[in-house]
Scaffold this motif. Structure first.
Motif, mmCIF file in Angstrom:
data_model
loop_
_atom_site.group_PDB
_atom_site.id
_atom_site.type_symbol
_atom_site.label_atom_id
_atom_site.label_comp_id
_atom_site.label_asym_id
_atom_site.label_seq_id
_atom_site.Cartn_x
_atom_site.Cartn_y
_atom_site.Cartn_z
ATOM 1 N N GLN A 1 0.818 -1.211 0.000
ATOM 2 C CA GLN A 1 0.000 0.000 0.000
ATOM 3 C C GLN A 1 0.859 1.272 0.000
ATOM 4 O O GLN A 1 0.576 2.221 -0.739
ATOM 5 C CB GLN A 1 -0.926 -0.003 1.218
ATOM 6 N N LEU A 2 1.902 1.310 0.835
ATOM 7 C CA LEU A 2 2.709 2.517 0.992
ATOM 8 C C LEU A 2 3.848 2.595 -0.014
ATOM 9 O O LEU A 2 4.324 3.692 -0.325
ATOM 10 C CB LEU A 2 3.288 2.574 2.412
ATOM 11 N N GLY A 3 4.305 1.443 -0.506
ATOM 12 C CA GLY A 3 5.454 1.430 -1.394
ATOM 13 C C GLY A 3 6.698 0.932 -0.673
ATOM 14 O O GLY A 3 6.878 1.172 0.527
ATOM 15 N N TYR A 4 7.560 0.285 -1.432
ATOM 16 C CA TYR A 4 8.778 -0.267 -0.834
ATOM 17 C C TYR A 4 9.742 0.861 -0.472
ATOM 18 O O TYR A 4 9.998 1.766 -1.252
ATOM 19 C CB TYR A 4 9.450 -1.224 -1.821
ATOM 20 N N GLY A 5 10.282 0.785 0.737
ATOM 21 C CA GLY A 5 11.247 1.782 1.207
ATOM 22 C C GLY A 5 10.665 2.833 2.117
ATOM 23 O O GLY A 5 11.420 3.591 2.736
ATOM 24 N N ALA A 6 9.340 2.909 2.256
ATOM 25 C CA ALA A 6 8.712 3.909 3.127
ATOM 26 C C ALA A 6 8.645 3.360 4.554
ATOM 27 O O ALA A 6 7.561 3.120 5.102
ATOM 28 C CB ALA A 6 7.326 4.276 2.605
ATOM 29 N N TRP A 7 9.830 3.176 5.163
ATOM 30 C CA TRP A 7 9.862 2.524 6.477
ATOM 31 C C TRP A 7 9.386 3.450 7.589
ATOM 32 O O TRP A 7 8.810 2.982 8.574
ATOM 33 C CB TRP A 7 11.284 2.034 6.764
ATOM 34 N N GLU A 8 9.609 4.737 7.471
ATOM 35 C CA GLU A 8 9.102 5.668 8.492
ATOM 36 C C GLU A 8 7.578 5.675 8.507
ATOM 37 O O GLU A 8 6.952 5.660 9.570
ATOM 38 C CB GLU A 8 9.644 7.079 8.226
ATOM 39 N N GLU A 9 6.982 5.705 7.310
ATOM 40 C CA GLU A 9 5.518 5.663 7.238
ATOM 41 C C GLU A 9 4.993 4.324 7.747
ATOM 42 O O GLU A 9 3.929 4.266 8.394
ATOM 43 C CB GLU A 9 5.070 5.898 5.792
ATOM 44 N N LEU A 10 5.715 3.233 7.457
ATOM 45 C CA LEU A 10 5.295 1.923 7.950
ATOM 46 C C LEU A 10 5.331 1.886 9.477
ATOM 47 O O LEU A 10 4.433 1.323 10.108
ATOM 48 C CB LEU A 10 6.215 0.845 7.360
ATOM 49 N N LYS A 11 6.357 2.499 10.065
ATOM 50 C CA LYS A 11 6.440 2.568 11.526
ATOM 51 C C LYS A 11 5.244 3.321 12.101
ATOM 52 O O LYS A 11 4.640 2.905 13.111
ATOM 53 C CB LYS A 11 7.741 3.270 11.906
ATOM 54 N N ALA A 12 4.862 4.421 11.458
ATOM 55 C CA ALA A 12 3.709 5.192 11.929
ATOM 56 C C ALA A 12 2.414 4.394 11.812
ATOM 57 O O ALA A 12 1.540 4.451 12.692
ATOM 58 C CB ALA A 12 3.606 6.501 11.138
ATOM 59 N N GLU A 13 2.252 3.636 10.728
ATOM 60 C CA GLU A 13 1.050 2.820 10.562
ATOM 61 C C GLU A 13 0.976 1.714 11.619
ATOM 62 O O GLU A 13 -0.115 1.374 12.103
ATOM 63 C CB GLU A 13 1.021 2.208 9.161
ATOM 64 N N VAL A 14 2.102 1.144 11.978
ATOM 65 C CA VAL A 14 2.114 0.116 13.025
ATOM 66 C C VAL A 14 1.650 0.697 14.354
ATOM 67 O O VAL A 14 0.860 0.081 15.086
ATOM 68 C CB VAL A 14 3.524 -0.499 13.142
ATOM 69 N N ARG A 15 2.093 1.877 14.674
ATOM 70 C CA ARG A 15 1.725 2.491 15.952
ATOM 71 C C ARG A 15 0.262 2.919 15.967
ATOM 72 O O ARG A 15 -0.357 2.986 17.034
ATOM 73 C CB ARG A 15 2.624 3.691 16.234
#
Length: 545
Positions: free
Chosen positions: A470-484
């Protein structure tokens, strides 16, 4: 340190060493080896002045000073190397000192310096020191070094030291330390009154009972002989603005007689993609003509001066010599109108408005987006429109081999394009994997095989794969925010405490698992097709029979 190192080698002790000859890499390796858990190296040999700040020996709890420094701050810094964050034990510091030697005086003066530091400098009341405390003469240094020398030479050789001797030495050291502290306490009263020297002279190496009175007349005569008059203070003349402007004006107005005035060559950078070879050829031709013309004019002027000096007074028929009269067919030719127009055209074809900063931004954008994505590249170059970037890109790829660092630029751009292709491949395999399920957020299954870890659950891995798609590969900061933000993991402290880098590494592992799974499915599908084709061919042969 060499003697101590020899002793460690003799005893086969594991140790580390840092001195002035130790390189930075060896220094870091030694510190890490000493601080490693269950390390066999329990001795660290250091010179107090080597290494400077940044040495962390938090695993050490005993500091032994074999040689005290004249500057007490150096010894304090050496002690602080064990008092670092992470120290869990009480640190013991032992200072070795030979009795009745210069070391006693060095330590005593170091204590005096610390007293003055605590009472004067640390309280913000520092003023100029008295002149007598700034320098030492030759006799004072000699007396300091000779102090207690006769007692040292009078001592007998000791072949063996027992535990009782060590206890006696420690007890004597404690007594000497107590006496030194009592002696230092006498100076605090005067120092608190701010008499600067605290009633002591830091460069006086004799005890009070050993001092000899100096006659006042002798002292005055010595001071008069050693007095040096201070230099006169002169106010430095500041620059005069009128003189400066006058000098600039005169330098501009005065014609240069050193040579001809040549046309100014523009500074042609390789990233501006001028036709440097042809432009240099035209400028060289023009400069040769101007230089030769100036030489002829100087020669004609010299001939006219000589002729005028040799002329008869009243002779009016003397015609001045001109440069045109000295020309010949072998003279350098002048630029033709066609060549002048060609030079102006070549100067206009280059990208003179592109600076080094713009060029570097273009290369970085090509690494990030690929050479074909002109709109994305133009968005990252400040002040350049898409049309300009497109024209520059065309010239760049046509003349990229002429750049000075061509190999490095091409290698970086190709590496970036490989990353882009890899990201597109990851997006495709994730879309293919998620397309196998009606609701991948609940139904997605990961075939771990031997790569099933114990840290992450299947539900967490399912969420990470869906979010990366959904967010795209490499968007780890956004992935961290979605997890929280996700309610599924509001009590999952393990996943919520992962850093973006750790989440990225987990996603890479899952992507490799999915990629391997899809490759296996494709091989199975190709094998099934081959079996079906073989079965059809066998049936056709039986029908013919």
């Amino acid at each position: 340190l060499d003697i101590l190192e020899d002793y460690c080698l003799f005893r086969q002790y594991q140790y580390c060493r840092i001195d002035g000859n130790t390189s930075g890499d060896d220094r870091e390796a030694g510190i890490d080896a000493f601080n490693a858990e269950n390390s066999e190296k329990f001795i660290f040999l250091l010179s107090t002045r080597a290494g400077g700040l940044g040495i962390n020996l938090a695993t050490a709890d005993i500091v032994v000073l074999y040689d005290s420094d004249w500057n007490p701050q150096v010894d304090l810094q050496a002690m602080d190397r064990a008092h670092r964050i992470g120290q869990k034990k009480e640190v013991h510091v032992y200072r070795f000192c030979i009795e009745d030697t210069v070391e006693e005086k060095v330590i005593e003066k170091a204590y005096q310096k610390l007293q003055l530091d605590a009472l004067v400098i640390q309280q913000g009341r520092l003023t100029e020191q008295q002149a007598s405390t700034k320098t030492m003469n030759k006799d004072e240094l000699l007396n300091m070094v000779r102090y207690g020398a006769e007692k040292v030479f009078a001592q007998k050789d000791i072949t063996e030291i027992t535990d009782e001797d060590i206890d006696a030495i420690i007890a004597k050291g404690e007594e000497a330390t107590r006496m030194l502290n009592e002696k230092m306490a006498k100076y605090q009263a005067n120092a608190r009154k701010f008499t600067l020297d605290g009633g002591l002279n830091p460069y006086q190496y004799q005890d009070e009972d050993e001092q000899q009175a100096v006659p006042e007349e002798l002292l005055k005569s010595a001071m008069a002989a050693a007095w040096v008059d201070p230099p006169r203070r002169e106010r430095k003349k500041n620059y005069n603005e009128s003189d400066m402007l006058r000098g600039i004006t005169n330098s501009r107005s005065a014609p240069s007689k050193s040579g001809p005035k040549l046309p100014k060559r523009p500074h042609l950078h390789d990233f501006q993609f001028y036709n440097n070879a042809r432009l240099s050829e035209l400028y060289d031709k023009d400069e040769r003509y101007i230089t030769h013309r100036w030489t002829l004019e100087q020669r004609a002027a010299s001939i006219n001066r000589d002729a005028q000096a040799a002329a008869v007074p009243g002779d009016t028929q003397l015609e001045p010599m001109t440069a045109d009269q000295l020309t010949s067919k072998d003279d350098p030719p002048k630029l033709t109108d066609k060549e002048i127009a060609e030079k102006e055209k070549l100067l206009a074809e280059g990208f003179s408005e592109w600076s080094k900063k713009d060029f570097q931004a273009f290369v970085k954008a090509c690494e990030r987006h690929g050479r074909a994505d002109i709109p994305s590249i133009a968005a990252e170059i400040e002040g350049k429109e898409e049309k300009e970037v497109k024209a520059y890109s065309k010239a760049f790829w046509a003349n990229v081999a002429t750049l000075s660092d061509y190999d490095r630029i091409i290698k970086n751009i190709e590496r970036g394009e490989q990353k882009i292709e890899r990201q597109k491949h990851i997006v495709n395999i994730l879309a293919k994997k998620l397309g196998q399920y009606r609701n991948p957020w609940r139904e997605l299954r990961v075939h771990y095989g031997q790569n099933r870890g114990k840290s992450y659950t299947e539900e967490e891995d399912r969420f990470l794969l869906c979010k990366v798609h959904q967010l795209g590969y490499g968007a780890w900061e956004e992935l961290k925010a979605e997890v929280r933000k996700s309610w599924l993991f509001r009590f999952d402290w393990f996943l919520k405490s992962r850093t973006p880098q750790e989440l990225g590494r987990r996603c890479d592992t899952l992507i490799r698992i999915v990629e391997k799974e899809l490759e296996g499915d494709d091989e199975d599908a190709r094998g099934g097709k081959r079996k079906g084709a073989a079965a059809e061919a066998g049936g056709a042969k039986r029908g013919k029979r």
